[in-house]
Motif scaffolding. Structure first.
Motif, PDB file in Angstrom:
ATOM      1  N   CYS A 126       0.915  -1.245  -0.125  1.00 19.42           N
ATOM      2  CA  CYS A 126      -0.139   0.007  -0.092  1.00 19.42           C
ATOM      3  C   CYS A 126       1.023   1.244  -0.150  1.00 19.42           C
ATOM      4  N   GLU A 127       1.821   1.303   0.739  1.00 15.39           N
ATOM      5  CA  GLU A 127       2.782   2.100   0.801  1.00 15.39           C
ATOM      6  C   GLU A 127       3.505   2.700  -0.499  1.00 15.39           C
ATOM      7  N   CYS A 128       4.084   1.704  -1.156  1.00 16.12           N
ATOM      8  CA  CYS A 128       4.547   1.892  -2.588  1.00 16.12           C
ATOM      9  C   CYS A 128       3.484   2.387  -3.469  1.00 16.12           C
ATOM     10  N   TYR A 129       2.233   1.779  -3.289  1.00 18.81           N
ATOM     11  CA  TYR A 129       1.353   2.154  -4.401  1.00 18.81           C
ATOM     12  C   TYR A 129       0.764   3.695  -4.143  1.00 18.81           C
ATOM     13  N   ILE A 130       0.506   4.039  -2.988  1.00 22.12           N
ATOM     14  CA  ILE A 130       0.315   5.405  -2.803  1.00 22.12           C
ATOM     15  C   ILE A 130       1.309   6.393  -3.302  1.00 22.12           C
ATOM     16  N   SER A 131       2.478   6.041  -2.915  1.00 27.09           N
ATOM     17  CA  SER A 131       3.663   7.002  -3.198  1.00 27.09           C
ATOM     18  C   SER A 131       3.868   7.165  -4.473  1.00 27.09           C
ATOM     19  N   LEU A 132       3.529   6.238  -5.422  1.00 33.04           N
ATOM     20  CA  LEU A 132       4.159   6.286  -6.655  1.00 33.04           C
ATOM     21  C   LEU A 132       2.967   6.534  -7.648  1.00 33.04           C
ATOM     22  N   SER A 133       1.762   6.164  -7.378  1.00 32.05           N
ATOM     23  CA  SER A 133       0.632   6.238  -8.344  1.00 32.05           C
ATOM     24  C   SER A 133       0.131   7.654  -8.312  1.00 32.05           C
ATOM     25  N   ASP A 134      -0.636   8.074  -9.128  1.00 29.80           N
ATOM     26  CA  ASP A 134      -1.334   9.279  -9.227  1.00 29.80           C
ATOM     27  C   ASP A 134      -2.609   9.202  -9.932  1.00 29.80           C
ATOM     28  N   ASP A 135      -3.376   8.178  -9.798  1.00 33.08           N
ATOM     29  CA  ASP A 135      -4.787   7.886 -10.237  1.00 33.08           C
ATOM     30  C   ASP A 135      -4.962   6.543  -9.362  1.00 33.08           C
TER      31      ASP A 135
END
Length: 433
Positions: A126-135
């Motif tokens: 979750c941490e990686c996904y929230i940090s690197l995504s923008d949509d």
């Protein structure tokens, strides 16, 4: 010379990434930590040029070919996201990649497990996904926020644990005003994080700032949070203390243009706090005495940064101008917190850019309007005279009228250039006795 250094750092990073194939899984962890040191040195533009769609797809290929384990992939991505968030660098290459899709599938799969759910793995994903995504998919956003907040509650202990919490909360600060998060579902957890830290001091400065930033973005969706934000969690008091303590960590004299352009972590966190204050001033309408102390702290940072640190100097100038717009701020607050004094000092500098002059002039234009409005609203004639005389004497003592008059020639130029808020009537900037 600086461009060559950054180019070298970019090349070193790419080479070290490709060389991971040569090492065992255990050895790779050490090499990834070395990559983290390179990331710290890479500049903003170079950062964007490194982390492209092609790179993230390459990392996914390394997973598929069993060159990288998922554990080491997560470690690598957490370092990448940490420095991108710390430096406020928007990475556009991750969204839509095969690696991003794999993370989305893994998050949903792990969350839906009824038994033997790996909470640590889920939080890391979750941490990686929230940090690197923008949509973000709404379902994934809900899972990730809940999981990350749960992972950061009441965590104490060693430096490693603090770092983990710092990285987790930093990822949440990536969710700006465009990202709707169901507030009621998470309000108790957010409050608990703040109150526990205020009692036990278990968070790093960056972790604490990141938690505030996450909450203040939620104010854009939920006005009812303002009372909690101001009076229960004491944003004004807490932000003032953090600015004061961080300001002591900056070697202001060594930050003059041309002298060591690399930003320290303390400087980056200080900038983040100033930007969080900006969000507060733009959105939060409540006001209490603690905000007078916060404005005074911003004034002190302005005085330290003036002539030494351009980015921080400009950010504080903008904030001081914003105080003159807020409806809850009275003339006595501006005088008590030292804003008028600081703006006078700033506008009398020998060399100022147009944008800075504009902010200073807007401040005094707003001050004049605010004073006139307070005079109109004041029922007591004696009180009118006292307030007006106090402001007039202060500004006259500092040579304010002469300074404003000397800038008359540039008003028309500034207004024609793009600063349409400025008035061409010099008397709109003056305070008459």
């Amino acid at each position: 010379m600086m461009a060559k250094v950054f180019l070298l750092n970019k090349q070193i990073f790419l080479e070290k990434l490709l060389q991971l194939e040569q090492f065992t899984e255990s050895e790779q962890k050490h090499k990834i930590e070395e990559l983290s040191n390179v990331l710290e040195e890479i500049g903003k533009e170079e950062f964007k040029s490194v982390f492209t769609t092609e790179l993230f797809n390459e990392i996914h290929t390394m997973i598929e070919e069993k060159i990288l384990s998922m554990e080491n992939t997560i470690l690598l991505l957490k370092h990448i996201s940490y420095y991108s968030n710390l430096k406020r660098i928007w990475i556009e290459g991750f969204e839509g990649t095969s690696l991003c899709k794999r993370f989305e599938e893994m998050i949903i799969e792990e969350d839906e497990k009824k038994e033997e759910k790996n909470e640590k793995l889920l939080a890391d994903l979750c941490e990686c996904y929230i940090s690197l995504s923008d949509d973000y998919q709404p379902k994934l956003l809900c899972i990730c926020v809940s999981c990350i907040l749960k992972a950061t509650l009441k965590k104490e202990g060693n430096e490693e644990a603090q770092k983990e919490v710092e990285m987790a909360l930093l990822s949440l600060s990536n969710l700006d005003v465009l990202c709707f998060v169901e507030q009621k579902q998470h309000l108790n957890e957010i409050k608990e994080i703040f109150k526990y830290h205020q009692e036990h001091h278990n968070l790093t400065r960056l972790a604490y700032q990141s938690a505030w930033e996450f909450l203040i973005y939620r104010l854009f969706f939920e006005n009812s949070l303002e009372e909690d934000f101001v009076n229960e969690l004491h944003f004004g008091r807490e932000a003032a203390r953090e600015l004061d303590e961080l300001s002591k960590c900056v070697e202001w004299k060594n930050k003059k243009e041309g002298k060591g352009s690399k930003e320290t972590k303390e400087e980056l966190v200080l900038l983040r706090w100033l930007q969080t204050c900006e969000s507060c001033f733009l959105r939060c309408n409540l006001w209490n005495e603690e905000f007078v102390g916060l404005i005074n702290s911003i004034v002190q940072v302005f005085r330290s940064a003036k002539g030494n640190y351009k980015e921080i100097s400009y950010q504080t100038i903008f904030l001081l101008k914003e105080t003159s717009i807020r409806t809850g701020v009275e003339i006595k607050d501006l005088m008590k917190s030292g804003v008028a004094d600081a703006v006078l000092e700033g506008i009398q500098q020998q060399t100022l850019e147009d944008e800075m002059i504009n902010q200073f002039l807007e401040f005094f234009m707003n001050l004049s309007k605010k004073l006139k409005r307070e005079m109109d609203e004041a029922m007591d004639e004696a009180k009118r005279k006292i307030i007006r005389r106090r402001v007039f004497d202060k500004l006259e003592e500092e040579g304010y009228e002469d300074t404003i008059t000397s800038l008359y020639e540039v008003l028309n130029f500034l207004k024609r250039k793009r600063y349409r808020k400025l008035s061409l009537d010099i008397y709109d900037y003056l305070v008459n006795d």
